[in-house]
Write an enzyme that holds these catalytic residues in place. Structure first.
Site, PDB file in Angstrom:
ATOM      1  N   ALA A  34       1.026  -1.072  -0.025  1.00 15.98           N
ATOM      2  CA  ALA A  34      -0.393   0.114   0.014  1.00 15.98           C
ATOM      3  C   ALA A  34       1.102   1.446   0.159  1.00 15.98           C
ATOM      4  O   ALA A  34       0.799   2.075   0.244  1.00 15.98           O
ATOM      5  CB  ALA A  34      -0.889   0.081   1.207  1.00 15.98           C
ATOM      6  N   HIS A  39       7.100   6.208   1.924  1.00 16.19           N
ATOM      7  CA  HIS A  39       7.296   4.923   1.268  1.00 16.19           C
ATOM      8  C   HIS A  39       8.092   5.539   0.027  1.00 16.19           C
ATOM      9  O   HIS A  39       9.500   4.488  -0.444  1.00 16.19           O
ATOM     10  CB  HIS A  39       6.797   3.132   0.494  1.00 16.19           C
ATOM     11  CG  HIS A  39       5.875   3.102   1.659  1.00 16.19           C
ATOM     12  ND1 HIS A  39       4.239   3.128   1.954  1.00 16.19           N
ATOM     13  CD2 HIS A  39       6.329   2.290   3.075  1.00 16.19           C
ATOM     14  CE1 HIS A  39       4.316   2.809   2.990  1.00 16.19           C
ATOM     15  NE2 HIS A  39       5.360   2.199   3.095  1.00 16.19           N
ATOM     16  N   GLN A 155       9.479   1.875  16.219  1.00  8.59           N
ATOM     17  CA  GLN A 155       9.897   0.996  15.439  1.00  8.59           C
ATOM     18  C   GLN A 155      11.553   1.451  14.719  1.00  8.59           C
ATOM     19  O   GLN A 155      11.915   0.279  15.011  1.00  8.59           O
ATOM     20  CB  GLN A 155       9.236   1.178  13.884  1.00  8.59           C
ATOM     21  CG  GLN A 155       9.525  -0.257  13.357  1.00  8.59           C
ATOM     22  CD  GLN A 155       8.659  -0.158  11.751  1.00  8.59           C
ATOM     23  OE1 GLN A 155       7.347  -1.151  11.916  1.00  8.59           O
ATOM     24  NE2 GLN A 155       8.887   0.416  10.887  1.00  8.59           N
TER      25      GLN A 155
HETATM   26  O1  PAF Z   1       6.708  -0.295   9.090  1.00  7.06           O
HETATM   27  C1  PAF Z   1       6.459  -1.592   8.537  1.00  7.06           C
HETATM   28  O2  PAF Z   1       5.533  -1.264   7.327  1.00  7.06           O
HETATM   29  C2  PAF Z   1       6.515  -2.681   8.527  1.00  7.06           C
HETATM   30  O3  PAF Z   1       6.443  -2.593  10.463  1.00  7.06           O
HETATM   31  C3  PAF Z   1       8.122  -3.462   8.595  1.00  7.06           C
HETATM   32  C4  PAF Z   1       9.406  -2.882   8.616  1.00  7.06           C
HETATM   33  C5  PAF Z   1       7.695  -3.507   7.160  1.00  7.06           C
HETATM   34  C6  PAF Z   1       8.046  -4.540   8.823  1.00  7.06           C
HETATM   35  O4  PAF Z   1       7.031  -5.632   9.012  1.00  7.06           O
END
Ligand code: PAF
Length: 280
Positions: A34, A39, A155
């Site tokens: 998505a 990204h 994260q």
């Molecule tokens: O940030 C994300 O999209 C997810 O947490 C990742 C780092 C791809 C791990 O599944």
């Protein structure tokens, strides 16, 4: 050109081994698909820094602590491949579940401390799932560098910790959050908001910015957060899970930004959980 889509770790390994033999530096952008401009900014950063770039797309079941959240997560593989065309990436790795978690898979990577707070406290098991899949993706891609958004700041810190602790030898690069015109942080989950909810969503960032101003003017985080929470709820959010000032390095709770720090928030709007953070 549509980038090559690899679905097995054997195919991925074949390519990566050739690149490594040629002395090329490999970058990875792990995603759950998505894809949005946030990204794509990571892909652009990877392209600028590495000889070869792999984008991974895998909706990782182990990091969802709610089945309906997993079921509703947007899956847009064809669109994603099209969006990557202009970046000339070297491979898109879209593994099936068996390539990541084969039968009998029994290992979990768990990062202590950093995961006890914020999203870790509200989503039990979430960061074990993230840490496990990221470790697998790092080892499968043999990446030298990995690119993550600061939008998921906790994260990012967890991944930095695990990469250092497990000697994975992957340089973890944090990239700035990309925002919509009204300030809403870009996220795949924004797709789940109705038009009506989408207009309310910008309030989260606006209130956080005001809280940052209050801190710069000498206010205390705890006091400012009370007013900020009330404003977020008044804007139409149904719950504020957390709204904290925390130290960048170890996510310690702070009342004043007396070291590099961020305001981090998670709040629910029309059944969608939004997170954001800003540096103070
Ligand atoms: O940030 C994300 O999209 C997810 O947490 C990742 C780092 C791809 C791990 O599944």
């Amino acid at each position: 050109m549509i980038p090559p889509i690899l679905r097995t770790k054997a195919d991925l390994r074949g390519r990566v081994n050739d690149w490594k033999r040629a002395g090329e530096e490999v970058g990875v952008v792990p995603t759950m698909g998505a894809l949005h401009d946030g990204h794509l900014s990571l892909v652009a950063a990877a392209k600028a820094a590495c000889d070869r770039v792999i984008v991974t797309i895998f909706v990782n079941p182990k990091q969802f602590n709610n089945q309906s959240d997993l079921d509703n997560y947007p899956r847009t593989e064809e669109d994603d491949a099209r969006k990557l065309e202009r970046f000339d990436v070297d491979a898109v790795y879209v593994p099936g579940g068996d390539q990541i978690y084969p039968d009998g898979f029994a290992t979990s990577v768990s990062v202590a401390g950093l995961t006890d707070v914020l999203c870790g406290a509200h989503r039990p098991g979430h960061f074990d799932g993230v840490a496990t899949v990221v470790t697998k993706l790092f080892t499968q891609t043999r990446a030298d560098k990995a690119f993550f958004g600061e939008k998921d700041f906790q994260q990012l810190q967890v991944v930095r910790r695990l990469s250092a602790d497990l000697d994975l030898d992957v340089e973890v690069v944090g990239c700035p959050t990309i925002r919509e015109m009204d300030g809403l942080a870009m996220s795949s989950r924004n797709l789940l908001l109705s038009d009506r909810s989408r207009t309310k969503a910008a309030a989260l960032h606006e209130v956080m910015q005001d809280m940052a101003e209050g801190l710069r003017a000498g206010g205390l985080a705890n006091d400012l957060a009370q007013t900020a929470r009330a404003r977020i709820l008044a804007a139409g959010f149904t719950e504020v899970e957390y709204l904290d000032l925390r130290a960048n390095a170890d996510l310690t709770l702070l009342d004043k930004p007396d070291r590099p720090a961020r305001i981090l928030a998670a709040a629910w709007l029309a059944g969608v959980r939004l997170i954001d953070n800003i540096a103070v």
